[in-house]
Design a protein around this motif. Structure first.
Motif, PDB file in Angstrom:
ATOM      1  N   ALA A   1       0.839  -1.208   0.000  1.00 48.54           N
ATOM      2  CA  ALA A   1       0.000   0.000   0.000  1.00 48.54           C
ATOM      3  C   ALA A   1       0.872   1.255   0.000  1.00 48.54           C
ATOM      4  O   ALA A   1       0.617   2.203  -0.752  1.00 48.54           O
ATOM      5  N   ILE A   2       1.917   1.284   0.834  1.00 45.87           N
ATOM      6  CA  ILE A   2       2.824   2.442   0.904  1.00 45.87           C
ATOM      7  C   ILE A   2       3.505   2.675  -0.447  1.00 45.87           C
ATOM      8  O   ILE A   2       3.556   3.804  -0.951  1.00 45.87           O
ATOM      9  N   VAL A   3       4.027   1.616  -1.042  1.00 48.41           N
ATOM     10  CA  VAL A   3       4.740   1.745  -2.319  1.00 48.41           C
ATOM     11  C   VAL A   3       3.795   2.211  -3.420  1.00 48.41           C
ATOM     12  O   VAL A   3       4.107   3.128  -4.184  1.00 48.41           O
ATOM     13  N   LEU A   4       2.610   1.601  -3.516  1.00 50.37           N
ATOM     14  CA  LEU A   4       1.663   1.994  -4.562  1.00 50.37           C
ATOM     15  C   LEU A   4       1.225   3.450  -4.400  1.00 50.37           C
ATOM     16  O   LEU A   4       1.163   4.203  -5.373  1.00 50.37           O
ATOM     17  N   PHE A   5       0.943   3.864  -3.171  1.00 53.07           N
ATOM     18  CA  PHE A   5       0.421   5.210  -2.950  1.00 53.07           C
ATOM     19  C   PHE A   5       1.515   6.273  -3.075  1.00 53.07           C
ATOM     20  O   PHE A   5       1.361   7.259  -3.791  1.00 53.07           O
ATOM     21  N   HIS A   6       2.636   6.060  -2.398  1.00 54.21           N
ATOM     22  CA  HIS A   6       3.655   7.110  -2.317  1.00 54.21           C
ATOM     23  C   HIS A   6       4.686   7.057  -3.441  1.00 54.21           C
ATOM     24  O   HIS A   6       5.199   8.099  -3.849  1.00 54.21           O
ATOM     25  N   LEU A   7       5.008   5.901  -3.939  1.00 49.72           N
ATOM     26  CA  LEU A   7       6.038   5.810  -4.987  1.00 49.72           C
ATOM     27  C   LEU A   7       5.453   5.697  -6.390  1.00 49.72           C
ATOM     28  O   LEU A   7       6.051   6.170  -7.351  1.00 49.72           O
ATOM     29  N   CYS A   8       4.293   5.063  -6.492  1.00 50.42           N
ATOM     30  CA  CYS A   8       3.691   4.872  -7.824  1.00 50.42           C
ATOM     31  C   CYS A   8       2.555   5.849  -8.100  1.00 50.42           C
ATOM     32  O   CYS A   8       1.969   5.818  -9.187  1.00 50.42           O
ATOM     33  N   ASP A   9       2.199   6.660  -7.136  1.00 52.11           N
ATOM     34  CA  ASP A   9       1.118   7.648  -7.276  1.00 52.11           C
ATOM     35  C   ASP A   9      -0.209   7.022  -7.699  1.00 52.11           C
ATOM     36  O   ASP A   9      -0.924   7.552  -8.559  1.00 52.11           O
ATOM     37  N   VAL A  10      -0.543   5.904  -7.097  1.00 53.12           N
ATOM     38  CA  VAL A  10      -1.816   5.240  -7.369  1.00 53.12           C
ATOM     39  C   VAL A  10      -2.810   5.713  -6.312  1.00 53.12           C
ATOM     40  O   VAL A  10      -2.481   5.801  -5.125  1.00 53.12           O
ATOM     41  N   SER A  11      -4.035   6.018  -6.723  1.00 57.86           N
ATOM     42  CA  SER A  11      -5.051   6.489  -5.774  1.00 57.86           C
ATOM     43  C   SER A  11      -5.487   5.351  -4.854  1.00 57.86           C
ATOM     44  O   SER A  11      -5.301   4.170  -5.165  1.00 57.86           O
ATOM     45  N   ILE A  12      -6.099   5.741  -3.728  1.00 51.39           N
ATOM     46  CA  ILE A  12      -6.543   4.734  -2.751  1.00 51.39           C
ATOM     47  C   ILE A  12      -7.585   3.814  -3.370  1.00 51.39           C
ATOM     48  O   ILE A  12      -7.542   2.595  -3.179  1.00 51.39           O
ATOM     49  N   ARG A  13      -8.510   4.362  -4.160  1.00 51.39           N
ATOM     50  CA  ARG A  13      -9.514   3.518  -4.831  1.00 51.39           C
ATOM     51  C   ARG A  13      -8.861   2.515  -5.769  1.00 51.39           C
ATOM     52  O   ARG A  13      -9.257   1.350  -5.804  1.00 51.39           O
ATOM     53  N   ASP A  14      -7.876   2.983  -6.538  1.00 48.75           N
ATOM     54  CA  ASP A  14      -7.202   2.076  -7.476  1.00 48.75           C
ATOM     55  C   ASP A  14      -6.380   1.016  -6.743  1.00 48.75           C
ATOM     56  O   ASP A  14      -6.279  -0.125  -7.192  1.00 48.75           O
ATOM     57  N   ILE A  15      -5.802   1.392  -5.593  1.00 52.05           N
ATOM     58  CA  ILE A  15      -5.079   0.394  -4.786  1.00 52.05           C
ATOM     59  C   ILE A  15      -6.059  -0.656  -4.293  1.00 52.05           C
ATOM     60  O   ILE A  15      -5.768  -1.852  -4.310  1.00 52.05           O
ATOM     61  N   ALA A  16      -7.238  -0.208  -3.862  1.00 55.34           N
ATOM     62  CA  ALA A  16      -8.264  -1.141  -3.385  1.00 55.34           C
ATOM     63  C   ALA A  16      -8.644  -2.122  -4.488  1.00 55.34           C
ATOM     64  O   ALA A  16      -8.764  -3.329  -4.247  1.00 55.34           O
ATOM     65  N   VAL A  17      -8.825  -1.611  -5.696  1.00 58.16           N
ATOM     66  CA  VAL A  17      -9.178  -2.490  -6.818  1.00 58.16           C
ATOM     67  C   VAL A  17      -8.036  -3.456  -7.113  1.00 58.16           C
ATOM     68  O   VAL A  17      -8.234  -4.653  -7.306  1.00 58.16           O
ATOM     69  N   GLU A  18      -6.799  -2.927  -7.149  1.00 60.95           N
ATOM     70  CA  GLU A  18      -5.641  -3.758  -7.491  1.00 60.95           C
ATOM     71  C   GLU A  18      -5.375  -4.838  -6.447  1.00 60.95           C
ATOM     72  O   GLU A  18      -5.002  -5.961  -6.793  1.00 60.95           O
ATOM     73  N   THR A  19      -5.552  -4.507  -5.176  1.00 59.40           N
ATOM     74  CA  THR A  19      -5.247  -5.476  -4.120  1.00 59.40           C
ATOM     75  C   THR A  19      -6.449  -6.322  -3.712  1.00 59.40           C
ATOM     76  O   THR A  19      -6.295  -7.311  -3.003  1.00 59.40           O
ATOM     77  N   GLY A  20      -7.649  -5.886  -4.127  1.00 55.73           N
ATOM     78  CA  GLY A  20      -8.853  -6.634  -3.766  1.00 55.73           C
ATOM     79  C   GLY A  20      -9.277  -6.390  -2.320  1.00 55.73           C
ATOM     80  O   GLY A  20      -9.970  -7.208  -1.733  1.00 55.73           O
ATOM     81  N   ALA A  21      -8.830  -5.279  -1.749  1.00 55.71           N
ATOM     82  CA  ALA A  21      -9.172  -4.941  -0.359  1.00 55.71           C
ATOM     83  C   ALA A  21     -10.130  -3.751  -0.362  1.00 55.71           C
ATOM     84  O   ALA A  21     -10.085  -2.919  -1.261  1.00 55.71           O
ATOM     85  N   PRO A  22     -10.986  -3.636   0.645  1.00 58.40           N
ATOM     86  CA  PRO A  22     -11.877  -2.472   0.747  1.00 58.40           C
ATOM     87  C   PRO A  22     -11.068  -1.185   0.934  1.00 58.40           C
ATOM     88  O   PRO A  22      -9.942  -1.203   1.433  1.00 58.40           O
ATOM     89  N   VAL A  23     -11.654  -0.055   0.559  1.00 57.07           N
ATOM     90  CA  VAL A  23     -10.992   1.250   0.651  1.00 57.07           C
ATOM     91  C   VAL A  23     -10.563   1.528   2.094  1.00 57.07           C
ATOM     92  O   VAL A  23      -9.452   2.003   2.345  1.00 57.07           O
ATOM     93  N   GLY A  24     -11.417   1.218   3.051  1.00 59.95           N
ATOM     94  CA  GLY A  24     -11.085   1.440   4.462  1.00 59.95           C
ATOM     95  C   GLY A  24      -9.859   0.652   4.893  1.00 59.95           C
ATOM     96  O   GLY A  24      -9.029   1.132   5.661  1.00 59.95           O
TER      97      GLY A  24
END
Length: 191
Positions: A136-159
């Motif tokens: 989550a840290i790498v996707l958000f801070h290094l790859c500039d992926v939004s929280i919603r897109d991280i949720a979709v990519e990882t299959g985890a809820p936004v919360g």
């Protein structure tokens, strides 16, 4: 159009009704013996390099050997060999000219900078985080992926993604001995 005279040897039909007088191995050997020196001299005159001319004519004869069954001995196979040899010489010349040009900078590998101490420290700290938090840290801070897109990519809820980011930042702050300011851009956090 007059029909060619019957000549002893094999005749095949190629390209519709046109009758082609096939060349056998002995005829090919005779073509080679009577034409090689002349063709080398001609290609040498065209390209200016004797060794290159010999190589190109030799290669052209190799290709002609593979095509000897479709080369019509009545239609000047020597011209075919000369054309192939000339094209080979031109191709080699072009390749040599390209090799002399400076390389295209866009195709050169870019030097990889050596990691500085802070980067090494960050990588060590990231290695100590649980895999989900690290991702989550790498996707958000290094790859500039939004929280919603991280949720979709990882299959985890936004919360869950937000919780992983919060816990991961807190753990990194402790590992890096830096205070966690918690100043995440609200638009990115909501995005």
């Amino acid at each position: 159009m007059s029909r060619p005279m019957a000549v002893p040897g094999r005749v095949s039909v190629a390209a519709g009704d046109a009758r082609v007088r096939e060349m056998d191995a002995d005829e090919f050997d005779a073509l080679y013996a009577r034409s090689f020196r002349r063709l080398v001299a001609q290609i040498y005159a065209m390209c200016g390099n004797f060794a290159e001319a010999q190589d190109c004519v030799q290669e052209a004869f190799v290709r002609a050997w593979d095509r000897r069954r479709v080369l019509d001995r009545e239609q000047c196979p020597e011209a075919w060999v000369r054309t192939v040899a000339y094209r080979l010489a031109v191709s080699r010349w072009r390749r040599a000219q390209r090799a002399l040009r400076p390389p295209d900078r866009s195709q050169l590998p870019r030097p990889v900078p050596e990691p500085d101490a802070s980067r090494v420290e960050l990588m060590r700290a990231l290695d100590q985080l649980p895999a989900d938090q690290r991702r989550a840290i790498v996707l958000f801070h290094l790859c500039d992926v939004s929280i919603r897109d991280i949720a979709v990519e990882t299959g985890a809820p936004v919360g869950t993604v937000k919780a992983r980011l919060s816990r991961g930042r807190a753990a990194l702050a402790g590992l890096l001995a830096v205070s966690d300011e918690g100043s995440v851009d609200q638009e990115r956090a909501d995005g």
